[in-house]
Structure formats: C-alpha cells, structure tokens
Scaffold this motif. Structure first.
Motif, PDB file in Angstrom:
ATOM      1  N   ASP A 191      34.006  22.231  43.135  1.00  0.00           N
ATOM      2  CA  ASP A 191      32.795  21.445  43.358  1.00  0.00           C
ATOM      3  C   ASP A 191      32.893  20.161  42.547  1.00  0.00           C
ATOM      4  O   ASP A 191      33.055  20.200  41.323  1.00  0.00           O
ATOM      5  N   PHE A 192      32.772  19.039  43.246  1.00  0.00           N
ATOM      6  CA  PHE A 192      32.769  17.737  42.582  1.00  0.00           C
ATOM      7  C   PHE A 192      31.356  17.170  42.656  1.00  0.00           C
ATOM      8  O   PHE A 192      30.849  16.888  43.744  1.00  0.00           O
ATOM      9  N   SER A 193      30.720  16.996  41.509  1.00  0.00           N
ATOM     10  CA  SER A 193      29.414  16.358  41.484  1.00  0.00           C
ATOM     11  C   SER A 193      29.575  14.873  41.795  1.00  0.00           C
ATOM     12  O   SER A 193      30.445  14.214  41.229  1.00  0.00           O
ATOM     13  N   ALA A 194      28.733  14.374  42.684  1.00  0.00           N
ATOM     14  CA  ALA A 194      28.797  12.960  43.065  1.00  0.00           C
ATOM     15  C   ALA A 194      27.472  12.585  43.716  1.00  0.00           C
ATOM     16  O   ALA A 194      26.846  13.424  44.373  1.00  0.00           O
ATOM     17  N   PRO A 195      27.030  11.356  43.524  1.00  0.00           N
ATOM     18  CA  PRO A 195      25.783  10.946  44.168  1.00  0.00           C
ATOM     19  C   PRO A 195      25.866  11.108  45.676  1.00  0.00           C
ATOM     20  O   PRO A 195      26.930  10.922  46.278  1.00  0.00           O
ATOM     21  N   CYS A 196      24.764  11.461  46.286  1.00  0.00           N
ATOM     22  CA  CYS A 196      24.739  11.580  47.740  1.00  0.00           C
ATOM     23  C   CYS A 196      25.174  10.270  48.382  1.00  0.00           C
ATOM     24  O   CYS A 196      24.783   9.184  47.933  1.00  0.00           O
ATOM     25  N   GLY A 197      25.981  10.386  49.409  1.00  0.00           N
ATOM     26  CA  GLY A 197      26.445   9.210  50.121  1.00  0.00           C
ATOM     27  C   GLY A 197      27.743   8.644  49.598  1.00  0.00           C
ATOM     28  O   GLY A 197      28.258   7.666  50.135  1.00  0.00           O
ATOM     29  N   THR A 198      28.303   9.249  48.530  1.00  0.00           N
ATOM     30  CA  THR A 198      29.594   8.793  48.020  1.00  0.00           C
ATOM     31  C   THR A 198      30.672   9.041  49.078  1.00  0.00           C
ATOM     32  O   THR A 198      30.776  10.157  49.598  1.00  0.00           O
ATOM     33  N   PRO A 199      31.478   8.043  49.412  1.00  0.00           N
ATOM     34  CA  PRO A 199      32.518   8.253  50.431  1.00  0.00           C
ATOM     35  C   PRO A 199      33.503   9.337  50.009  1.00  0.00           C
ATOM     36  O   PRO A 199      34.002   9.332  48.880  1.00  0.00           O
ATOM     37  N   VAL A 200      33.762  10.271  50.918  1.00  0.00           N
ATOM     38  CA  VAL A 200      34.732  11.357  50.705  1.00  0.00           C
ATOM     39  C   VAL A 200      36.007  11.000  51.462  1.00  0.00           C
ATOM     40  O   VAL A 200      35.958  10.590  52.622  1.00  0.00           O
ATOM     41  N   ARG A 201      37.146  11.166  50.787  1.00  0.00           N
ATOM     42  CA  ARG A 201      38.422  10.729  51.347  1.00  0.00           C
ATOM     43  C   ARG A 201      39.361  11.905  51.573  1.00  0.00           C
ATOM     44  O   ARG A 201      39.350  12.872  50.815  1.00  0.00           O
ATOM     45  N   ALA A 202      40.183  11.802  52.619  1.00  0.00           N
ATOM     46  CA  ALA A 202      41.184  12.829  52.890  1.00  0.00           C
ATOM     47  C   ALA A 202      42.158  12.889  51.728  1.00  0.00           C
ATOM     48  O   ALA A 202      42.613  11.856  51.229  1.00  0.00           O
ATOM     49  N   ILE A 203      42.495  14.113  51.298  1.00  0.00           N
ATOM     50  CA  ILE A 203      43.408  14.242  50.159  1.00  0.00           C
ATOM     51  C   ILE A 203      44.862  14.064  50.563  1.00  0.00           C
ATOM     52  O   ILE A 203      45.735  13.935  49.713  1.00  0.00           O
ATOM     53  N   GLY A 204      45.132  14.061  51.876  1.00  0.00           N
ATOM     54  CA  GLY A 204      46.495  13.871  52.351  1.00  0.00           C
ATOM     55  C   GLY A 204      46.510  13.537  53.835  1.00  0.00           C
ATOM     56  O   GLY A 204      45.487  13.647  54.516  1.00  0.00           O
ATOM     57  N   ASP A 205      47.669  13.126  54.320  1.00  0.00           N
ATOM     58  CA  ASP A 205      47.816  12.882  55.754  1.00  0.00           C
ATOM     59  C   ASP A 205      47.617  14.191  56.507  1.00  0.00           C
ATOM     60  O   ASP A 205      48.018  15.268  56.023  1.00  0.00           O
ATOM     61  N   GLY A 206      47.034  14.103  57.701  1.00  0.00           N
ATOM     62  CA  GLY A 206      46.843  15.325  58.468  1.00  0.00           C
ATOM     63  C   GLY A 206      46.151  15.086  59.786  1.00  0.00           C
ATOM     64  O   GLY A 206      46.001  13.944  60.238  1.00  0.00           O
ATOM     65  N   VAL A 207      45.732  16.190  60.408  1.00  0.00           N
ATOM     66  CA  VAL A 207      45.057  16.163  61.703  1.00  0.00           C
ATOM     67  C   VAL A 207      43.737  16.926  61.566  1.00  0.00           C
ATOM     68  O   VAL A 207      43.706  18.039  61.008  1.00  0.00           O
ATOM     69  N   VAL A 208      42.666  16.344  62.078  1.00  0.00           N
ATOM     70  CA  VAL A 208      41.359  16.988  61.990  1.00  0.00           C
ATOM     71  C   VAL A 208      41.366  18.268  62.840  1.00  0.00           C
ATOM     72  O   VAL A 208      41.653  18.230  64.038  1.00  0.00           O
ATOM     73  N   ALA A 209      41.071  19.397  62.197  1.00  0.00           N
ATOM     74  CA  ALA A 209      41.062  20.687  62.896  1.00  0.00           C
ATOM     75  C   ALA A 209      39.654  21.101  63.300  1.00  0.00           C
ATOM     76  O   ALA A 209      39.468  21.768  64.318  1.00  0.00           O
ATOM     77  N   GLU A 210      38.669  20.749  62.497  1.00  0.00           N
ATOM     78  CA  GLU A 210      37.286  21.139  62.785  1.00  0.00           C
ATOM     79  C   GLU A 210      36.333  20.074  62.251  1.00  0.00           C
ATOM     80  O   GLU A 210      36.583  19.485  61.199  1.00  0.00           O
ATOM     81  N   VAL A 211      35.251  19.865  62.987  1.00  0.00           N
ATOM     82  CA  VAL A 211      34.118  19.073  62.503  1.00  0.00           C
ATOM     83  C   VAL A 211      32.888  19.955  62.660  1.00  0.00           C
ATOM     84  O   VAL A 211      32.568  20.388  63.769  1.00  0.00           O
ATOM     85  N   ASP A 212      32.234  20.263  61.543  1.00  0.00           N
ATOM     86  CA  ASP A 212      31.119  21.210  61.534  1.00  0.00           C
ATOM     87  C   ASP A 212      31.555  22.539  62.137  1.00  0.00           C
ATOM     88  O   ASP A 212      30.898  23.096  63.032  1.00  0.00           O
ATOM     89  N   GLY A 213      32.656  23.055  61.658  1.00  0.00           N
ATOM     90  CA  GLY A 213      33.161  24.349  62.096  1.00  0.00           C
ATOM     91  C   GLY A 213      32.380  25.501  61.477  1.00  0.00           C
ATOM     92  O   GLY A 213      31.360  25.294  60.804  1.00  0.00           O
ATOM     93  N   PRO A 214      32.890  26.729  61.672  1.00  0.00           N
ATOM     94  CA  PRO A 214      32.128  27.922  61.289  1.00  0.00           C
ATOM     95  C   PRO A 214      32.378  28.398  59.856  1.00  0.00           C
ATOM     96  O   PRO A 214      32.110  29.541  59.542  1.00  0.00           O
ATOM     97  N   HIS A 215      32.879  27.529  58.987  1.00  0.00           N
ATOM     98  CA  HIS A 215      33.269  27.981  57.653  1.00  0.00           C
ATOM     99  C   HIS A 215      32.166  27.871  56.613  1.00  0.00           C
ATOM    100  O   HIS A 215      32.412  28.135  55.448  1.00  0.00           O
TER     101      HIS A 215
END
Length: 238
Positions: free
Chosen positions: A81-105
């Motif tokens: 868990d990283f505390s950060a103000p709401c709206g802080t841009p979140v960045r991909a930690i590495g190159d990859g392919v999006v597998a899910e957006v709003d998935g069941p996890h």
C-alpha cells in the motif's frame, strides 16, 4: 444485440473463472526477482507526495482480518500500500499488456492488471476512476495508467494505491520488494500506516523483515495460524 450481450456476459464470467480458478504457474516458470520493475509513482517519496503505507505479508493489520478480508490470500496482505493524495498519477512499473480493467480481483472502486514478460503480472487497485486503458493495449514503463484513490471510494479516509505482483495466472502472490528497484530500508522506516509484522512467539524471527515475507496462493491454508501471536488480537480473539 442479445447475442452480443450474451458473448460479453460469457466473456466476463470466463474472466472471473480464470481469475479465481486457473492453476497457478510453477515457481520455475516465473521470472526471478532482479529489481526489474520501477515504482508506481514519479518523483521521490515524501509527506506531500507518496509513502509506503503497509508492506506485503504478515502485517498486524492483515492478521486481524486474516479470516475475512485476507482469508483467500492465506491470511496475509498480498500487496504493497502506497499512501498518496487522491488523483496522484499511477504509472506502470514495467512494459506490458493490459490484461484487465476493473477485473474481478477486488481492490475497489477500480483496478488495472498488466501482464509482463517472465509470466509476471502487476495489479493496481483502489484507483479513483476507471482507467481509460483497453484490454490488450500495450503500455510502457512509467506510462500513466490511472489515478490513486482509496478503498472506501471517498478520497478522504486513507487514500492509497494497492500494488500487487502475481504470476501470469494471477493465483500466486509474490513479494513485490525484490522485484522493484527502490531503497526499501528507507521506505520501510518512513511508512505512514504504522503497521509492523505479526509475531509468532514460538518462532519470533520468522517473517520479520519486509523482504522475508512469503509468497501466497489463492485459497491455500492460513500461513499465520499462530498459537502465540504478538501483539494479540483485540479482546484476545484470534
């Protein structure tokens, strides 16, 4: 239109099934940790930017919820868990392919899963709004993929990003620390949630450092079934 809706529903249900019941990959099929990923935020940590709030593993907070919130994760907190103000841009930690957006996890209100090389996947939870990314879209390390939020969806109570690292089946939960390039000794000291690790007084040196926390499998037996836990749960309940 009805056929399209049926296909979408079938795809969604299939996604749920794969997400929760696919066989975990063997450890030998998963890339070893070599600090190959970056952090999910730009810039240095600090009180006005972002800080490590809760570590991966057998934290005291997770221990108290090990049969409820974290029961399916073998009783441990499966991400960072990283505390950060709401709206802080979140960045991909590495190159990859999006597998899910709003998935069941879980990790509401919004989340994103990115698959990486080496049969690794990263999950970004508690995003403030639904990501504009599409499943199958390629992303690069450092690319903005969402905005931090919080688990209650209020942006007031405890805004943070929940970051997990899993195998490609999404069933094996890995300790992210050795996979992420960061000064973990300093980050662990400056954490903002004030949660240490739960002790087993019969084996007091077990899993007491951020990098010694165990991997977990969805649905496996509790890892922290202690006869002498410390600190004890409130009211003596275990």
């Amino acid at each position: 239109m009805a056929a399209r809706r049926f296909l979408l529903l079938a795809a969604a249900l299939t996604g749920v099934a794969l997400a929760h019941y696919a066989a975990p990959l063997p450890v030998s099929a998963v890339a070893p940790a070599k600090a190959q990923f970056g952090l999910p935020f730009a810039g240095p940590p600090g009180p006005d930017t972002w800080m490590l709030g809760q570590g991966y593993g057998n934290t005291t907070g997770a221990y108290r919820q090990r049969r409820s919130t974290y029961g399916a994760l073998q009783g441990i907190h499966a991400g960072l868990d990283f505390s950060a103000p709401c709206g802080t841009p979140v960045r991909a930690i590495g190159d990859g392919v999006v597998a899910e957006v709003d998935g069941p996890h879980g990790s509401p209100p919004h989340n994103v899963v990115v698959d990486h090389a080496g049969n690794l996947s990263s999950l970004y939870g508690h995003l403030r709004v639904r990501s504009s990314l599409r499943v199958g879209q390629r992303v690069t390390r450092g690319q903005v993929i969402g905005e931090s939020g919080d688990s209650q969806g209020t942006c007031v109570s405890a805004p943070h990003l929940h970051l997990e690292l899993r195998d490609r089946s999404h069933q094996r939960f890995l300790n992210p620390l050795p996979y992420l390039a960061a000064d973990w000794n300093s980050l662990a000291l400056a954490g903002s949630f004030g949660r240490g690790y739960e002790y087993d007084l019969e084996r007091p040196r077990r899993w007491q450092t951020p990098d010694s926390q165990p991997a977990a499998l969805r649905g496996g037996p509790l890892l922290n079934e202690y006869r002498q836990p410390w600190p004890p749960a409130a009211g003596g309940a275990r």
